[in-house]
Design an enzyme around this catalytic site. Sequence first.
Site, PDB file in Angstrom:
ATOM      1  N   HIS A 150      20.800  34.094  -7.205  1.00  0.00           N
ATOM      2  CA  HIS A 150      21.385  33.821  -8.529  1.00  0.00           C
ATOM      3  C   HIS A 150      20.609  34.557  -9.611  1.00  0.00           C
ATOM      4  O   HIS A 150      19.477  35.003  -9.396  1.00  0.00           O
ATOM      5  CB  HIS A 150      21.373  32.315  -8.835  1.00  0.00           C
ATOM      6  CG  HIS A 150      22.461  31.554  -8.124  1.00  0.00           C
ATOM      7  ND1 HIS A 150      22.327  31.119  -6.833  1.00  0.00           N
ATOM      8  CD2 HIS A 150      23.706  31.180  -8.522  1.00  0.00           C
ATOM      9  CE1 HIS A 150      23.448  30.495  -6.467  1.00  0.00           C
ATOM     10  NE2 HIS A 150      24.297  30.528  -7.468  1.00  0.00           N
TER      11      HIS A 150
ATOM     12  N   LYS B  94      18.758  30.891 -13.934  1.00  0.00           N
ATOM     13  CA  LYS B  94      19.126  29.636 -13.248  1.00  0.00           C
ATOM     14  C   LYS B  94      17.923  28.708 -13.178  1.00  0.00           C
ATOM     15  O   LYS B  94      16.826  29.131 -12.832  1.00  0.00           O
ATOM     16  CB  LYS B  94      19.671  29.934 -11.842  1.00  0.00           C
ATOM     17  CG  LYS B  94      20.163  28.670 -11.137  1.00  0.00           C
ATOM     18  CD  LYS B  94      21.073  28.980  -9.965  1.00  0.00           C
ATOM     19  CE  LYS B  94      21.477  27.722  -9.215  1.00  0.00           C
ATOM     20  NZ  LYS B  94      22.241  26.775 -10.025  1.00  0.00           N
TER      21      LYS B  94
END
Length: 239
Positions: free
Chosen positions: A131, A135
């Site tokens: 990600h 995040k």
Amino acid sequence: MHKIRVALIGAAGRMGQAIINAAETEGIAVVTKIDLSDKIAFADADVAIDFSHADAATSICAVATKSKTPLVIGTTGHSAKQRDDIVAASKQIPVVLASNFSVGVNALFALTENAAKILGEDFDLEIVEAHHRMKKDAPSGTAKTLVEILQRARQTKILRHGREGIVGERGKSEIGIHSVRGGDVVGDHTVIFAGQGERLELTHRASSRETFARGAIRAARWVIGKSPGLYDMRDVLGL
Ligand code: NAD
């Protein structure tokens, strides 16, 4: 198409913006935009959609149960207590809680369960997720759902978060899980089934948040008028 009225929590975030951008084509009206430091209130809304932070869950559940507003929760990283609050709320109002709203990832969930059953105990299980650098939680909620699926299929609870140093040979029934963070990656998930002389990998890559936004709006439309209960994306998709 009847325009449903949505209260959006996390409105200033990446997913909040994706929902606002999708609103017009998806036939919804975002009537209340809530972010940090705003009062949580769902007065005029048919449904509330949450893509904010796990710490908001307790207040969101308290407000939603009071105003009897159905909830769609996309936020991940909840503690056990926050999850309990969501479960308690779902006794009074309908709640869709999904770690991933994309149709492709929900297909990945089904394929993972099937592959684990077909391949059996001789295949080692590892999950790799990637990600973007902003995040906050790790592993991703989607990776945790994949773990739950594999744990059920293989009757094991042993999890190994990354490896470092002289960790010894791999345990037969452990599930490895690894989080990569960097750049603007929207969300990649790979489940690896590694056997003797062969390896099967199931990979999903999200290239746009639009897919999550459209899925969450679909869930919002679906949850209105449902009986109290805790639902997930499989219920919404009728799987
Ligand atoms: P983000 O950091 O870009 O946005 C989060 C927003 O929530 C920010 O604007 C922040 O100010 C706000 N916020 C934080 N705490 C709050 C609070 N207590 N009350 C109200 N607003 C608050 O993050 P994002 O990429 O939009 O992701 C948000 C959440 O959604 C994360 O938990 C992420 O893992 C999850 N997510 C889920 C899916 C899914 O399909 N289920 C897809 C993408 C992201």
